[in-house]
Design a protein around this motif. Sequence first.
Motif, short mmCIF file in Angstrom:
data_model
loop_
_atom_site.label_atom_id
_atom_site.label_comp_id
_atom_site.label_asym_id
_atom_site.label_seq_id
_atom_site.Cartn_x
_atom_site.Cartn_y
_atom_site.Cartn_z
N ALA A 207 1.02 -0.98 0.05
CA ALA A 207 -0.14 -0.09 0.17
C ALA A 207 0.79 1.27 0.08
CB ALA A 207 -1.07 -0.24 1.16
N PHE A 208 0.17 2.35 -0.55
CA PHE A 208 1.15 3.59 -0.47
C PHE A 208 0.05 4.53 -0.08
CE2 PHE A 208 -0.94 5.16 -4.38
CZ PHE A 208 -1.25 3.79 -5.00
N SER A 209 0.70 5.53 0.85
CA SER A 209 -0.14 6.51 1.45
C SER A 209 -0.81 7.70 0.31
CB SER A 209 0.45 7.13 2.50
OG SER A 209 1.79 7.95 1.89
N SER A 210 -0.09 7.95 -0.64
CA SER A 210 -0.69 8.96 -1.42
C SER A 210 -0.18 8.33 -3.10
CB SER A 210 0.04 10.30 -1.26
OG SER A 210 1.27 10.10 -1.48
N PRO A 211 -1.18 8.86 -3.96
CA PRO A 211 -1.03 8.53 -5.36
C PRO A 211 0.34 9.29 -5.74
CG PRO A 211 -3.17 9.88 -5.01
CD PRO A 211 -2.29 9.83 -3.84
N PRO A 212 0.97 8.51 -6.75
CA PRO A 212 2.44 9.12 -7.12
C PRO A 212 2.15 10.72 -7.76
CG PRO A 212 1.68 6.94 -8.31
CD PRO A 212 0.46 7.44 -7.28
N VAL A 213 3.24 11.35 -7.70
CA VAL A 213 3.19 12.84 -7.88
C VAL A 213 3.11 12.94 -9.35
CG1 VAL A 213 4.46 14.71 -7.99
CG2 VAL A 213 4.87 13.16 -6.16
N GLY A 214 2.12 13.80 -9.86
CA GLY A 214 1.57 14.05 -11.15
C GLY A 214 0.93 12.98 -11.92
N SER A 215 0.39 12.11 -11.17
CA SER A 215 -0.48 10.88 -11.71
C SER A 215 -1.94 11.41 -11.82
CB SER A 215 -0.38 9.68 -10.88
OG SER A 215 -0.91 9.88 -9.40
N ARG A 216 -2.78 10.67 -12.70
CA ARG A 216 -4.14 11.22 -12.79
C ARG A 216 -5.02 9.83 -12.63
NH1 ARG A 216 -5.50 13.48 -18.48
NH2 ARG A 216 -7.45 13.68 -17.46
N LYS A 217 -6.03 9.87 -11.72
CA LYS A 217 -6.87 8.67 -11.38
C LYS A 217 -7.79 8.24 -12.62
CE LYS A 217 -8.80 8.91 -7.31
NZ LYS A 217 -9.43 9.19 -6.13
N ALA A 218 -7.86 7.00 -12.70
CA ALA A 218 -8.76 6.35 -13.86
C ALA A 218 -9.14 5.29 -13.42
CB ALA A 218 -7.76 6.29 -15.18
N ARG A 219 -10.51 5.11 -14.15
CA ARG A 219 -11.30 3.81 -13.98
C ARG A 219 -11.22 2.80 -14.96
NH1 ARG A 219 -16.33 1.84 -14.94
NH2 ARG A 219 -16.90 3.80 -16.34
N VAL A 220 -10.92 1.54 -14.85
CA VAL A 220 -10.66 0.61 -15.93
C VAL A 220 -12.13 0.15 -16.36
CG1 VAL A 220 -9.99 -1.86 -16.17
CG2 VAL A 220 -8.59 -0.34 -14.70
N LEU A 221 -12.25 0.37 -17.61
CA LEU A 221 -13.60 -0.08 -18.23
C LEU A 221 -13.79 -1.62 -18.51
CD1 LEU A 221 -13.30 2.54 -21.27
CD2 LEU A 221 -14.64 2.78 -19.13
N CYS A 222 -12.89 -2.42 -18.92
CA CYS A 222 -13.14 -3.93 -18.91
C CYS A 222 -11.66 -4.69 -18.55
CB CYS A 222 -13.54 -4.39 -20.31
SG CYS A 222 -12.32 -3.76 -21.59
N ASP A 223 -11.84 -5.96 -18.51
CA ASP A 223 -10.78 -6.85 -17.80
C ASP A 223 -9.66 -6.56 -18.96
OD1 ASP A 223 -12.18 -7.35 -15.68
OD2 ASP A 223 -12.86 -9.25 -16.17
N TYR A 224 -8.42 -6.80 -18.56
CA TYR A 224 -7.32 -6.67 -19.47
C TYR A 224 -6.22 -7.76 -18.89
CZ TYR A 224 -3.19 -5.72 -22.30
OH TYR A 224 -1.97 -5.84 -22.94
N GLU A 225 -5.89 -8.68 -19.78
CA GLU A 225 -4.80 -9.69 -19.33
C GLU A 225 -3.71 -9.54 -19.97
OE1 GLU A 225 -3.77 -13.03 -16.77
OE2 GLU A 225 -5.74 -12.18 -17.08
N ALA A 226 -2.43 -9.10 -19.22
CA ALA A 226 -1.16 -8.71 -19.60
C ALA A 226 -0.63 -9.85 -20.33
CB ALA A 226 -0.38 -8.52 -18.36
N ASP A 227 0.14 -9.59 -21.50
CA ASP A 227 0.70 -10.39 -22.31
C ASP A 227 2.41 -10.72 -21.93
OD1 ASP A 227 -1.45 -10.73 -23.84
OD2 ASP A 227 -0.76 -8.95 -25.31
N ASN A 228 2.94 -9.64 -21.11
CA ASN A 228 4.29 -9.99 -20.71
C ASN A 228 4.49 -9.29 -19.33
OD1 ASN A 228 4.91 -7.29 -21.14
ND2 ASN A 228 4.56 -7.96 -23.38
N GLY A 229 5.60 -9.23 -18.76
CA GLY A 229 5.99 -9.04 -17.38
C GLY A 229 6.04 -7.51 -17.60
N GLN A 230 6.11 -6.75 -18.56
CA GLN A 230 6.01 -5.32 -18.54
C GLN A 230 4.76 -4.61 -18.48
OE1 GLN A 230 8.25 -4.17 -21.96
NE2 GLN A 230 10.15 -4.53 -20.88
#
Length: 400
Positions: free
Chosen positions: A333-356
């Motif tokens: 957990a982190f106490s605050s969002p990363p500096v300069g980040s923007r909050k977003a909502r995920v529209l649908c599931d996405y499965e990562a293709d690689n470790g990046q």
Amino acid sequence: MFMIDGCEKLLVYGALSTLLELKRLPYSCLVTFITGKFCGSSPRILISKTEASGTLLLLFLVCFVPDFPPHSFGMDFKKMLNRAVQFAEEKVGRDVEKTRLESDLEHLIEVQEKVKNHTEKIMRNTETVLQPNPNVRMEEFMYEKLEKRLRQRATPMTELASTLKEAGNDFGPQTPYGSALIRVGDYEHRLAQVELEFVSNTADNFLTPLRRFLDGDIKTVLKERKELNNRRLDLDHARSKLKKTNKDDPKLSDTFAKFENEARVANAEFERQAEITRLLLEGVASYQGNHLRYLKDFVEGQRRYYATCHGIAEELYRELSTINPEDCQAPRAFSSPPVGSRKARVLCDYEADNGQELSLTANEVIFVISVASQDGDWLIAQRVSGEKGKIPSTYIEFLE
């Protein structure tokens, strides 16, 4: 003037008893009236208030209401009153003749009563096993009587499956615990489908034939038994009238001959109805072969149901055994969002293709840190748990 004597006193007494209760008058009024009008100087209460029935009140209307009953009632109404007279005399224990059924017929009636009572209990308890909720059973019963189709209702196991999968997706399908929740949810859904199939087969192959038996054969027998009792009342009433008539009195010779013929006809009708009832009861007594087949179908359905459930549970157990609880790590957990980040909502599931890349779950809230490609199709994002990676920009919408 309508004259009443003999057992009619008793019937008028019961009718007046009912009438006084409806009018909320003191019961002593009835005793005074009866002892003064019908019973002379010796007060006697022949029946209790609770024994007064609608039939007695009907006789009261016949005695005291002008132009009642309507002429359309005809002979059937007269028979009904004669049966009421005979029935009342038998119930209050007066010394009246009562025709007894033959012993084998009485035994068949006892068997039929046992069959009816036990079949109803078996059906009732089976329905309780299939649907423990009494409110749902009542709703299904009402829809069945109204001949309407009940909307498909989610079973508790189906709701459990949905809850497990929802929790697994929320915790993260890539985590050991989230993955296990989703797998268990899938298998619980399969178990729910097997349960629905078992309930449907039991209703079709066990409950429906039993209900058809009760609504068909048993109802027919009960109807004929009721008719047999009516014929018995007619016979006993005819014999009672014949017994009270003095055959040696020349003035009553025609009346005696009439009553004797009525008794002969009533006896013939009683014997005929007794034979009809006996044949139907013998048919009911041979029910056990069919009911045994229904019972075997029920047990076979249970065997298949539990065997299928066992197979699904074994398969699930083998899958879960591949997941090591020690692989579960506490989310960072982190106490605050990363500096300069923007909050977003995920529209649908996405499965990562690689470790990046970063796997996403629908409706999950993430923080977008920067753009990962020149065309802007890929972004660098961070989850609340602290995981970071590339995500496609089309899978999110910014909240601020």
